[in-house]
Design an enzyme around this catalytic site. Structure first.
Site, PDB file in Angstrom:
ATOM      1  N   ASN A   1      -4.599  -4.747   3.276  1.00 41.86           N
ATOM      2  CA  ASN A   1      -4.148  -3.361   3.150  1.00 41.86           C
ATOM      3  C   ASN A   1      -4.455  -2.872   1.746  1.00 41.86           C
ATOM      4  O   ASN A   1      -5.608  -2.628   1.420  1.00 41.86           O
ATOM      5  CB  ASN A   1      -2.660  -3.244   3.490  1.00 41.86           C
ATOM      6  CG  ASN A   1      -2.121  -1.836   3.271  1.00 41.86           C
ATOM      7  OD1 ASN A   1      -2.781  -0.866   3.657  1.00 41.86           O
ATOM      8  ND2 ASN A   1      -0.986  -1.692   2.622  1.00 41.86           N
ATOM      9  N   GLU A   2      -3.451  -2.772   0.886  1.00 44.42           N
ATOM     10  CA  GLU A   2      -3.719  -2.303  -0.485  1.00 44.42           C
ATOM     11  C   GLU A   2      -3.849  -3.507  -1.401  1.00 44.42           C
ATOM     12  O   GLU A   2      -3.043  -3.690  -2.312  1.00 44.42           O
ATOM     13  CB  GLU A   2      -2.586  -1.386  -0.953  1.00 44.42           C
ATOM     14  CG  GLU A   2      -2.676   0.004  -0.370  1.00 44.42           C
ATOM     15  CD  GLU A   2      -1.588   0.936  -0.883  1.00 44.42           C
ATOM     16  OE1 GLU A   2      -0.608   0.457  -1.484  1.00 44.42           O
ATOM     17  OE2 GLU A   2      -1.725   2.151  -0.670  1.00 44.42           O
TER      18      GLU A   2
ATOM     19  N   GLU B   1       2.973   2.991  10.791  1.00 45.65           N
ATOM     20  CA  GLU B   1       3.618   1.831  10.174  1.00 45.65           C
ATOM     21  C   GLU B   1       5.084   1.850  10.561  1.00 45.65           C
ATOM     22  O   GLU B   1       5.684   2.926  10.700  1.00 45.65           O
ATOM     23  CB  GLU B   1       3.483   1.883   8.644  1.00 45.65           C
ATOM     24  CG  GLU B   1       4.253   0.749   7.965  1.00 45.65           C
ATOM     25  CD  GLU B   1       3.908   0.540   6.495  1.00 45.65           C
ATOM     26  OE1 GLU B   1       3.356   1.452   5.863  1.00 45.65           O
ATOM     27  OE2 GLU B   1       4.206  -0.562   5.998  1.00 45.65           O
TER      28      GLU B   1
ATOM     29  N   CYS C   1       2.079  -1.547   4.050  1.00 44.46           N
ATOM     30  CA  CYS C   1       2.587  -2.722   3.333  1.00 44.46           C
ATOM     31  C   CYS C   1       3.165  -3.787   4.250  1.00 44.46           C
ATOM     32  O   CYS C   1       3.234  -4.956   3.856  1.00 44.46           O
ATOM     33  CB  CYS C   1       3.638  -2.286   2.321  1.00 44.46           C
ATOM     34  SG  CYS C   1       2.940  -1.360   0.948  1.00 44.46           S
TER      35      CYS C   1
HETATM   36  O1  AHR Z   1       2.477   4.828   3.574  1.00 41.72           O
HETATM   37  C1  AHR Z   1       3.462   4.150   2.859  1.00 41.72           C
HETATM   38  C2  AHR Z   1       2.888   2.995   2.063  1.00 41.72           C
HETATM   39  O2  AHR Z   1       2.026   3.489   1.096  1.00 41.72           O
HETATM   40  C3  AHR Z   1       2.056   2.019   2.823  1.00 41.72           C
HETATM   41  O3  AHR Z   1       2.818   1.063   3.448  1.00 41.72           O
HETATM   42  C4  AHR Z   1       1.200   1.409   1.765  1.00 41.72           C
HETATM   43  O4  AHR Z   1      -0.040   0.981   2.250  1.00 41.72           O
HETATM   44  C5  AHR Z   1       1.092   2.486   0.725  1.00 41.72           C
HETATM   45  O5  AHR Z   1       1.414   2.020  -0.511  1.00 41.72           O
END
Ligand code: AHR
Length: 666
Positions: A383-384, A57, A252
């Protein structure tokens, strides 16, 4: 695959861990060999070739200011403050000499450029780089710029300078082309000194008017020497892990703080001057680690991610926005009847990666230099994300993608946490829908990891598989930054990972997160690999991850203590595999106790083992031990030869150690 009650193992793990952590364990661990039985010739599950991967990321300046080797910050003046990172140095200020011009009506992707009206006295435009510019003595630096001029007259002198303004590299560029259109020109020069925090200066000489954009400087030693490519040392860390997959671009940043700020892959391919920069969502996420100069230039875009995956022999695993922004931020969602563009992005990505060159997006891939398909097999939808709003949206994506590509695998989110109401709703519903993969994330203390080493022993063996897409031990207490990656965290990760490996029929992929952090510019810790402008080192977590991914094996075999899975008894955690290609039996065993442990590995079965093997050991008596730029190998694998006596291998495991024992067979 279920061998024994994980509950019993977990209770045992918990009791023994607390005994050892209160210093009550005694030396009997070391004195009487424990018998651990390894059933060498009975495969109880297959290990997926891509089981252990990496999560990338653009967080902690992982891409811009990190692996994307561009050294100029705000090269196209598109940051919210157009001259952020730049300063003008001249004797007497002259009004209107430099203007940031906005042409957004004709160029929405890259609206701003610099208009320079150069009169008699020379002046400099200085760029501070990303926390300075890392410069290496003797290395070539490649400068390029887009410019437009009606007539020749302005000459650019290119200077690398140290903090005292001493010149440590110098080149020049005479813009050659004239006319109404934009041109690109390059010039290279060699640095004369090493400096991790240099700056770059454009000295304007001559007289005349010139427009400038995309002012760029790259080191000459990029990965595979690709022009305007990636930082070679950072890619090498990944290549050395031989990761089974690379998950990208996050995290994120896939979601964005709002939908306008989400990651859109189509805007990240093609000429870099057309890739529309956006604010990085980590710019504002943490007030205590604010990063006002954090933007995404997308110089590392989707084509480069696919290329990187191919270079290091990994499967590409893109994660796409599912029509939902971050639910901790705006929680904005695309209306269900307006989800089409999002779904179309997913379908088009598959065509971009795999389509024939006669298709629209397959042709685009070919035009970018890769006619051969990338053979993409899977992607994540969201993602989340969580809640019924996620379930509604993922159902629409799934139908559209599976209708067109029935064998394509989709990864679904189980939210931010590995337990609780949100997790339960998603896990139950998605399993009911027979989702291909459910993505579990856990950032938890060491104790949680130890207690969860048996988490998957009782999971359903059929139906949805688990992708542990993000995990890391977050050390308790007040520590922040790179010292969060201490040995205790890595050892607890290794312990839990034996449980993932033991359940490789259920947990088919896993990736530690996040991957990279810049020591002067991080937002989130712990992270697997830390970098500054010139150097990088792997944390103890890196070595744990590498030991698993380079010793993954092909078949899980049973390894038991008193007929039970080893999930914490006396602080021990273990798994075992055979590698039918390399002809190796591989035992992974973590000793989480403060005592040495004398083990007799009873290697049961028909496998014809050779009489000697190796053990790669990670160990440190100090659980707070970290690696650092000064001591990068403090916790790193030490190799030794081990000898079998018949079908027995006796080893004494050091306190707080993780061993990967490799025994060749015929
Ligand atoms: O890995 C850091 C963050 O943790 C990522 O962006 C997210 O998916 C998770 O909350």
């Amino acid at each position: 695959m279920k061998l024994n009650s994980p509950l019993k193992g977990a209770v045992c793990a918990c009791v023994m861990y607390s005994l050892t952590s209160f210093g009550l364990a005694n030396n009997t661990f070391a004195q009487t060999p424990k018998i651990i039985k390894v059933s060498t010739d009975q495969s109880i599950a297959k290990v997926q070739p891509n089981m252990w991967g990496v999560f990338f990321e653009d967080i902690n300046f992982g891409a811009d200011g990190g692996i994307y080797a561009e050294l100029i910050k705000n090269r196209s003046f598109e940051f919210a403050k157009p001259l952020m990172g730049w300063s003008i140095q001249r004797q007497k200020p002259r009004e209107g000499e430099i203007l940031v011009v906005n042409r957004k009506e004709v160029n929405t992707a890259n609206p701003r450029y610099l208009q320079v009206k150069k009169e008699t006295d020379d002046f400099e435009l200085v760029n501070e780089g990303f926390k300075g510019i890392g410069v290496k003595k003797g290395l070539r630096y490649d400068f390029s710029v887009m410019y437009r001029q009606a007539a020749k007259g302005v000459k650019l002198v290119l200077l690398l300078k140290d903090a005292n303004n001493k010149i440590i590299g110098q080149g020049s560029l005479n813009p050659e082309q004239t006319g109404e259109g934009w041109n690109k020109q390059s010039a290279s020069f060699v640095a004369t000194e090493t400096d991790p925090k240099a700056k770059f200066s454009l000295l304007f000489q001559g007289q005349g008017n010139i427009d400038l954009d995309m002012i760029s400087l790259f080191p000459g030693d990029t990965w595979k020497n690709r022009p305007q490519g990636l930082r070679a040392d950072m890619v090498q860390w990944l290549a050395d892990m031989k990761p089974g997959f690379i998950r990208f671009p996050g995290g994120c940043i896939v979601e964005g703080t709002d939908l306008a700020n989400r990651y859109q892959w189509k805007k990240t391919i093609g000429p870099i001057e057309n890739r529309q920069l956006i604010m990085n969502r980590w710019n504002t996420e943490f007030a205590h680690r604010a990063a006002p100069d954090y933007y995404q230039s997308f110089g590392l875009g989707f084509f480069e991610y696919f290329q990187l995956a191919e270079d290091i022999g990994s499967e590409a695993l893109p994660i796409l926005n599912c029509g939902m922004a971050c639910q901790f931020n705006s929680a904005e969602v695309a209306a269900l009847d307006e989800l089409d563009p999002y779904v179309q992005d997913a379908l088009d990505l598959i065509e971009f990666a795999n389509g024939d060159v006669t298709t629209k997006w397959g042709k685009m891939r070919a035009d970018l230099g890769h006619p051969k398909p990338f053979n993409l097999k899977m992607m994540g939808v969201g993602n989340e994300n969580w809640g019924p709003q996620y379930l509604e949206r993922v159902a629409i994506f799934t139908k559209a993608i599976k209708d067109k590509y029935p064998d394509f695998k989709l990864i679904n989110s189980s939210g931010t946490d590995p337990e609780g109401d949100r997790f339960n709703l998603l896990n139950t519903t998605l399993r009911g829908n027979n989702a291909d993969f459910i993505d579990e994330h856990y950032y938890r203390p060491a104790d949680w990891f130890l207690k969860n080493a048996g988490r998957y022993d009782n999971y359903p063996r059929n139906g949805s598989k688990v992708f542990v897409g993000e995990y890391a031990v977050h050390a308790a207490g007040n520590i922040t930054g790179s010292n969060k990656n201490n040995w205790q965290s890595a050892l607890a990760s290794a312990s839990l990972m034996t449980g993932l490996e033991r359940n490789a029929d259920v947990v088919q992929m896993a990736s530690y997160a996040p991957l990279f952090a810049h020591i002067d510019a991080w937002q989130w810790a712990p992270d697997m690999i830390w970098v500054d402008n010139l150097k990088s080192y792997g944390t103890p977590d890196y070595y744990v991850q590498k030991l698993f991914s380079t010793n993954k094996g092909t078949d899980v075999i049973a390894i038991t203590l008193g007929d039970k899975n080893i999930t914490g008894q006396d602080g021990l955690y273990a798994s075992a595999v055979t590698d039918k290609g390399k002809k190796e039996l591989i035992i992974k065993i973590a000793n989480n106790s403060d005592q040495p442990q004398n083990i007799d590995f009873n290697l049961d079965g028909k496998l014809k083992l050779k009489s000697k093997g190796t053990s790669e050991e990670l160990a440190n008596a100090n659980l707070n031990q970290i690696n650092s730029f000064d001591n990068p190998l403090a916790v790193s694998p030490q190799s030794k030869t081990v000898f079998l006596k018949g079908k027995n291998l006796n080893l004494t495991l050091k306190p707080y150690s993780f061993n990967v024992i490799k025994l060749p067979f015929n």
